[in-house]
Design a protein around this motif. Structure first.
Motif, PDB file in Angstrom:
ATOM      1  N   GLN A  89      -6.137   5.708 -10.549  1.00 38.54           N
ATOM      2  CA  GLN A  89      -6.422   4.105 -10.245  1.00 38.54           C
ATOM      3  C   GLN A  89      -5.740   3.840  -9.044  1.00 38.54           C
ATOM      4  O   GLN A  89      -4.872   4.130  -8.414  1.00 38.54           O
ATOM      5  CB  GLN A  89      -6.178   2.998 -11.477  1.00 38.54           C
ATOM      6  N   ASN A  90      -7.075   3.101  -8.215  1.00 36.77           N
ATOM      7  CA  ASN A  90      -6.488   2.286  -7.193  1.00 36.77           C
ATOM      8  C   ASN A  90      -6.372   3.170  -5.858  1.00 36.77           C
ATOM      9  O   ASN A  90      -5.292   3.110  -5.032  1.00 36.77           O
ATOM     10  CB  ASN A  90      -5.434   1.287  -7.002  1.00 36.77           C
ATOM     11  N   SER A  91      -7.090   4.401  -5.640  1.00 34.93           N
ATOM     12  CA  SER A  91      -6.576   5.429  -4.825  1.00 34.93           C
ATOM     13  C   SER A  91      -8.080   5.569  -4.033  1.00 34.93           C
ATOM     14  O   SER A  91      -9.136   5.611  -4.638  1.00 34.93           O
ATOM     15  CB  SER A  91      -6.381   6.744  -5.535  1.00 34.93           C
ATOM     16  N   GLU A  92      -7.922   5.722  -2.713  1.00 36.18           N
ATOM     17  CA  GLU A  92      -8.962   6.083  -1.964  1.00 36.18           C
ATOM     18  C   GLU A  92      -8.676   6.978  -0.914  1.00 36.18           C
ATOM     19  O   GLU A  92      -7.500   6.711  -0.101  1.00 36.18           O
ATOM     20  CB  GLU A  92      -9.814   4.993  -1.313  1.00 36.18           C
ATOM     21  N   HIS A 139      -1.204  -3.568   6.488  1.00 36.84           N
ATOM     22  CA  HIS A 139      -0.588  -3.706   5.235  1.00 36.84           C
ATOM     23  C   HIS A 139       0.706  -3.007   5.669  1.00 36.84           C
ATOM     24  O   HIS A 139       0.993  -2.342   6.552  1.00 36.84           O
ATOM     25  CB  HIS A 139      -1.058  -2.377   4.556  1.00 36.84           C
ATOM     26  N   THR A 180      -0.625  -0.561  -7.176  1.00 30.32           N
ATOM     27  CA  THR A 180      -0.647  -0.584  -5.716  1.00 30.32           C
ATOM     28  C   THR A 180      -1.871   0.414  -5.172  1.00 30.32           C
ATOM     29  O   THR A 180      -2.173   1.355  -5.635  1.00 30.32           O
ATOM     30  CB  THR A 180       0.460  -0.207  -4.829  1.00 30.32           C
ATOM     31  N   THR A 181      -2.733  -0.081  -4.152  1.00 28.78           N
ATOM     32  CA  THR A 181      -3.517   0.885  -3.798  1.00 28.78           C
ATOM     33  C   THR A 181      -3.027   2.083  -2.916  1.00 28.78           C
ATOM     34  O   THR A 181      -2.046   1.875  -2.129  1.00 28.78           O
ATOM     35  CB  THR A 181      -4.452   0.067  -2.561  1.00 28.78           C
ATOM     36  N   LYS A 182      -3.494   3.100  -3.345  1.00 26.60           N
ATOM     37  CA  LYS A 182      -3.123   4.445  -2.549  1.00 26.60           C
ATOM     38  C   LYS A 182      -4.147   5.001  -1.666  1.00 26.60           C
ATOM     39  O   LYS A 182      -5.206   5.033  -1.975  1.00 26.60           O
ATOM     40  CB  LYS A 182      -2.792   5.401  -3.681  1.00 26.60           C
ATOM     41  N   TYR A 183      -3.595   5.150  -0.179  1.00 24.97           N
ATOM     42  CA  TYR A 183      -4.464   5.756   0.844  1.00 24.97           C
ATOM     43  C   TYR A 183      -4.122   7.288   0.819  1.00 24.97           C
ATOM     44  O   TYR A 183      -3.010   7.367   1.330  1.00 24.97           O
ATOM     45  CB  TYR A 183      -4.267   4.856   2.045  1.00 24.97           C
ATOM     46  N   GLY A 190       0.856  -1.267  -0.034  1.00 26.96           N
ATOM     47  CA  GLY A 190       0.045   0.045   0.168  1.00 26.96           C
ATOM     48  C   GLY A 190       0.973   1.022  -0.233  1.00 26.96           C
ATOM     49  O   GLY A 190       1.954   1.255   0.494  1.00 26.96           O
TER      50      GLY A 190
END
Length: 184
Positions: A92-95, A112, A76-79, A44
């Motif tokens: 993409q993959n961002s929250e 994570h 990879t998910t971005k927080y 992450g």
């Protein structure tokens, strides 16, 4: 339980604000390997709002042909830590996880291994709250005398030097642990 791995480009006087100071030194193959080691351990990415807004347009269209780091940054998910954004669009993959909340970040860290680069305000808050496990500084041999400093406003911050490495371009990698344990 995961870890928070921070990577920062800084000057000898601790400035990180405008990474343009890195350009005259290039980015060696060994530096790329070292940074790949940070990212390879993570599933992450944790970013502040400003860094998300800078990185999104810069990375969202890159491919592995453009930069070997592109798959990590895009897949990879971005927080995103932000009290002003309702949603993270354009990459993409961002929250958005909301405004800075050390308990929420500690919970995310428990789930994570998180990578942070830049995001100085966020990094200072995490250092203050002792939530960073690994602090990797790539220190450039230049003094700017201006710009935001990474450690401004922090006091009583014990760090353990775990590793050092000098690169051919004069940049030094300093690895610190804030937990008293060795960096793996």
């Amino acid at each position: 339980m995961g870890k928070i791995h921070v990577h920062e480009f800084i000057t000898l006087d601790g400035s990180y604000e405008n990474p343009g100071f890195t350009m005259p030194y290039g980015f060696t193959d060994r530096m790329s390997e070292v940074v790949g080691g940070f990212t390879g351990a993570c599933d992450g990415i944790l970013l502040g709002r400003k860094m998300f807004e800078m990185f999104g347009p810069a990375w969202s269209e890159r491919t592995v042909d453009d930069d070997p780091g592109a798959p990590f940054f895009n897949e990879t998910t971005k927080y995103v830590v932000s009290g002003t954004l309702d949603e993270a669009t354009g990459w993409q993959n961002s929250e958005v996880i909301g405004a800075y909340d050390p308990e929420k970040i500690e919970k995310l860290k428990n789930e994570h291994d998180l990578y942070i680069t830049g995001s100085g305000t966020l990094v200072r808050a995490l250092l203050h709250d002792k939530l960073i496990d690994e602090l990797h500084l790539l220190v450039y041999p230049v003094v700017l005398g201006t710009g935001a400093r990474l450690f401004d406003g922090l006091a009583d911050l014990p760090l353990t030097l775990v590793e050092t490495e000098s690169f051919d371009n004069g940049v030094v990698h300093l690895s610190y642990s804030s937990t008293g344990e060795g960096v793996r």
